[in-house]
Design an enzyme around this catalytic site. Structure first.
Site, mmCIF file in Angstrom:
data_model
loop_
_atom_site.group_PDB
_atom_site.id
_atom_site.type_symbol
_atom_site.label_atom_id
_atom_site.label_comp_id
_atom_site.label_asym_id
_atom_site.label_seq_id
_atom_site.Cartn_x
_atom_site.Cartn_y
_atom_site.Cartn_z
ATOM 1 N NE ARG A 110 -2.023 2.254 3.497
ATOM 2 C CZ ARG A 110 -2.721 2.885 4.452
ATOM 3 N NH1 ARG A 110 -3.973 2.536 4.681
ATOM 4 N NH2 ARG A 110 -2.183 3.819 5.181
ATOM 5 C CE1 TYR A 153 -4.917 9.107 10.502
ATOM 6 C CE2 TYR A 153 -5.455 7.859 8.539
ATOM 7 C CZ TYR A 153 -5.381 7.957 9.915
ATOM 8 O OH TYR A 153 -5.768 6.900 10.698
ATOM 9 C CG ASP A 193 -6.776 4.244 3.072
ATOM 10 O OD1 ASP A 193 -7.841 4.769 2.688
ATOM 11 O OD2 ASP A 193 -6.618 3.762 4.208
ATOM 12 C CG HIS A 219 -7.035 7.715 4.960
ATOM 13 N ND1 HIS A 219 -7.258 6.760 5.908
ATOM 14 C CD2 HIS A 219 -5.735 7.575 4.601
ATOM 15 C CE1 HIS A 219 -6.152 6.084 6.127
ATOM 16 N NE2 HIS A 219 -5.221 6.539 5.340
ATOM 17 C CD GLU A 265 -8.220 1.287 2.786
ATOM 18 O OE1 GLU A 265 -7.134 0.776 2.465
ATOM 19 O OE2 GLU A 265 -8.526 1.537 3.968
ATOM 20 C CD GLU A 284 -10.088 2.277 7.370
ATOM 21 O OE1 GLU A 284 -9.290 1.567 6.731
ATOM 22 O OE2 GLU A 284 -9.762 3.311 7.952
ATOM 23 N NE ARG A 303 -9.712 -1.411 4.055
ATOM 24 C CZ ARG A 303 -8.657 -1.769 4.782
ATOM 25 N NH1 ARG A 303 -8.184 -2.993 4.699
ATOM 26 N NH2 ARG A 303 -8.074 -0.914 5.594
ATOM 27 C CD GLU A 310 -4.808 -2.150 6.950
ATOM 28 O OE1 GLU A 310 -6.038 -2.227 7.145
ATOM 29 O OE2 GLU A 310 -4.164 -1.092 7.051
ATOM 30 C CD1 TRP A 367 -10.520 12.311 10.115
ATOM 31 C CD2 TRP A 367 -9.482 10.445 9.504
ATOM 32 N NE1 TRP A 367 -10.607 11.429 11.133
ATOM 33 C CE2 TRP A 367 -9.983 10.276 10.795
ATOM 34 C CE3 TRP A 367 -8.765 9.403 8.890
ATOM 35 C CZ2 TRP A 367 -9.825 9.087 11.501
ATOM 36 C CZ3 TRP A 367 -8.612 8.225 9.595
ATOM 37 C CH2 TRP A 367 -9.148 8.083 10.901
HETATM 38 C C1 CS2 Z 1 -6.214 3.028 7.762
HETATM 39 C C2 CS2 Z 1 -6.067 3.072 9.264
HETATM 40 O O1 CS2 Z 1 -5.449 0.833 7.824
HETATM 41 C C3 CS2 Z 1 -6.067 1.667 7.185
HETATM 42 O O2 CS2 Z 1 -6.495 1.466 6.073
HETATM 43 O O3 CS2 Z 1 -7.292 3.674 7.230
HETATM 44 O O4 CS2 Z 1 -4.925 3.825 9.525
HETATM 45 C C4 CS2 Z 1 -7.208 3.704 10.028
HETATM 46 O O5 CS2 Z 1 -7.296 5.042 9.739
HETATM 47 C C5 CS2 Z 1 -7.055 3.457 11.489
HETATM 48 O O6 CS2 Z 1 -7.069 2.096 11.720
HETATM 49 C C6 CS2 Z 1 -8.139 4.156 12.288
HETATM 50 O O7 CS2 Z 1 -8.187 3.667 13.567
HETATM 51 MG MG MG Z 2 -8.011 2.724 5.459
#
Ligand code: CS2
Ligand code: MG
Length: 402
Positions: A147, A159, A210, A212, A236, A262, A283, A339, A402
Site C-alpha cells: 500500500r 494522514y 488509501d 481515507h 480504498e 473499515e 474492508r 491488511e 478524513w
Molecule cells: C487506515 C487506518 O489501515 C487503514 O487502512 O485507514 O490507519 C485507520 O485510519 C485506522 O485504523 C483508524 O483507527
Molecule cells: Mg483505510
C-alpha cells in the site's frame, strides 16, 4: 455449558487495546477484541454495564441466538460502539466453541481453502523518493502487495504517512490533533506518484492506495480514472461510505477496483454496494462488523457478486482480531487480501500470538479456537493512556472528512 462471568481487560502496550474475556463453568474461556480506536472507554462501559450482566447464565455454544439477542433484541441498533461490543462477544464465543471442540476456528467455518493468507505491507514516505526506497525494501522482504501512501507537496502532514520509520500508529496521545488538507493538491499529485512507482517496481507487484474518505464522488471518479494505467489492486475508501450512491459515480467512470468499509459496522452498510456491484473488496473487519457470525453472512452475500475479503488490519485491531481474520480468510472461498501492519514488539509481551509472517503471507497454527492468549499480569503493566485520531481541516479551517 454456561457463561459464569466475563471481564474487560484494558491495556496499552504502546497503544490501547480492549479485550473481552468470557468464562464458562467448564473452565474454558474465550477472548474477543473490543478495541475502538479513540473511543475505547465507551465500549468498555457498554460491555460492563449492559452486555456482561445479560451474558451470565447463557449457553456460550448458542452463537447465533446470542448474536441476535444483542442485535435484534436491543431497541437501539447498529453504531460503532455497540457493534464493537457485539463483535467482541461473538469472537469470544467462537473462541470458546473451538476450544471446546479442540479445533482451530477455521475448521468450524468451512475448513481450509488455502494454506496461507496474502497480506499487503504499508509503505509510506514523505516524498516519492523515500516512498520508492521503502517500496523496494518491502519487495526485498518478500511482500507481493504494497500500500503506497506519500506526503503531498504543499500539505504539511498527510494522514497515513508514518512519523516512525518502523511502526505506523495513527492515534496520538491526548485530544485529537488537527491535520490540514487540500484535495486539489492531492489529486494533482497522486497519478504522478503512481506512474513513478509502477515504472520502478514493474507489473508483478500489487499496488494499493488509501484515500481515507477525502474525496467527493466526482473527485474520486477522476482519481480512479486517472490511476487506471497503473493497475491498482484497489483504491480504498475513495469517498465517505455513508453515501452509498456516491460509489455509482466512481464505477461509471473507471475500472479501478474499489475497497470500502473499515468504518462500517453491519451488512446493511453494504447492501447497495454489493447488490449493485459498486465495489470489489469488503474492508469491514471481524472486530467492528459483528464478529464471525455476522461477517460470514456479509461475505456469503458478497460471494454471489464476486466481491472479496480485504479486511481492515491496522495496529488498532488487536492480535485477537488479526488471528480471527486469518481463520476467516483461510476458510472463505472469496478471499482477496488481508491488511497487515505489524504491532510494536511490546504487544507480544501481552498477547501470545499463533501466526507468523513469511514472504508477504501470514500463516496461522492449529491452536484451538482463535488461538491467541493474553497475559493479564503483563497487561496490567501497561495502563490505558488516552489517545485520539486526528481531525482534518481544509487549509481555510473548514472541518473535513478524513
Ligand atoms: C487506515 C487506518 O489501515 C487503514 O487502512 O485507514 O490507519 C485507520 O485510519 C485506522 O485504523 C483508524 O483507527
Ligand atoms: Mg483505510
Amino acid at each position: 455449558m454456561k457463561i459464569t462471568n466475563a471481564k474487560v481487560i484494558v491495556c496499552s502496550p504502546g497503544r490501547n487495546f480492549v479485550t473481552l474475556k468470557i468464562f464458562t463453568n467448564e473452565g474454558i474461556y474465550g477472548l474477543g477484541d473490543a478495541t475502538l480506536n479513540g473511543m475505547e472507554k465507551a465500549v468498555v462501559s457498554f460491555l460492563e454495564n449492559y452486555c456482561i450482566p445479560a451474558l451470565i447464565g447463557q449457553d456460550p455454544r448458542n452463537t447465533e441466538d446470542i448474536w441476535h439477542y444483542f442485535y435484534r433484541g436491543i431497541y437501539w441498533k447498529r453504531g460503532s460502539v455497540s457493534m464493537a461490543a457485539i463483535s467482541a462477544i461473538d469472537m469470544a464465543l467462537w473462541d470458546i466453541k473451538g476450544k471446546m471442540l479442540k479445533t482451530p476456528l477455521y475448521n468450524l467455518i468451512g475448513g481450509k481453502s488455502r494454506d496461507r493468507v496474502l497480506v499487503y505491507a504499508h509503505v509510506n514516505g514523505n516524498d516519492p523518493g523515500e516512498t520508492l526506497e521503502k517500496a523496494d525494501k518491502a519487495i526485498e522482504a518478500g511482500y507481493e502487495a504494497i500500500r503506497i501512501q506519500c506526503g503531498v507537496p504543499g500539505i504539511s502532514h498527510a494522514y497515513g504517512v508514518s512519523k516512525d520509520s518502523r511502526f505506523y500508529e495513527p492515534a496520538e496521545k491526548g485530544l485529537p490533533p488537527v491535520q490540514h488538507w487540500d484535495t486539489s493538491k492531492y489529486l494533482n499529485f497522486v497519478p504522478h506518484l503512481f506512474e513513478k512507482i509502477r515504472v520502478a517496481v514493474g507489473d508483478s507487484i500489487h499496488l494499493l492506495h488509501d484515500v481515507h474518505h477525502r474525496c467527493t464522488p466526482i473527485e474520486a471518479a477522476r482519481l480512479a480514472h486517472e490511476l487506471e494505467p497503473y493497475h491498482l489492486f484497489w483504491l480504498e475508501d475513495p469517498v465517505s461510505g455513508e453515501l452509498q450512491e456516491g460509489l455509482r459515480l466512481i464505477r461509471k467512470h473507471s475500472h479501478t477496483p474499489i475497497a470500502i468499509g473499515e468504518v462500517f459496522n453491519t451488512g446493511y452498510d453494504y447492501t447497495t454496494l454489493i447488490t449493485e456491484q459498486l465495489i470489489d473488496f469488503i474492508r469491514m473487519p471481524v472486530s467492528h462488523g459483528g464478529g464471525i457470525t455476522h461477517l460470514q453472512k456479509v461475505m456469503a452475500l458478497a460471494s454471489f457478486y464476486h466481491i472479496q475479503t480485504g479486511f481492515h488490519g491496522a495496529t488498532d485491531l488487536s492480535p485477537v482480531s488479526l488471528a480471527a481474520s486469518l481463520h476467516f480468510n483461510m476458510a472463505v472461498n472469496n478471499f482477496g487480501i488481508q491488511e497487515y501492519m505489524p504491532h510494536n514488539e511490546i504487544v507480544n509481551e501481552v498477547f501470545k500470538v499463533n501466526y507468523h509472517l513469511e514472504k508477504g503471507n501470514l500463516y496461522i497454527n492449529d491452536n484451538p479456537g482463535i488461538g491467541v492468549d493474553i497475559d493479564e499480569e503483563s497487561a496490567a503493566k501497561f495502563p490505558y493512556a488516552k489517545a485520539s485520531l486526528p481531525v482534518n481541516r481544509k487549509t481555510d479551517g473548514t472541518l473535513f472528512y478524513w
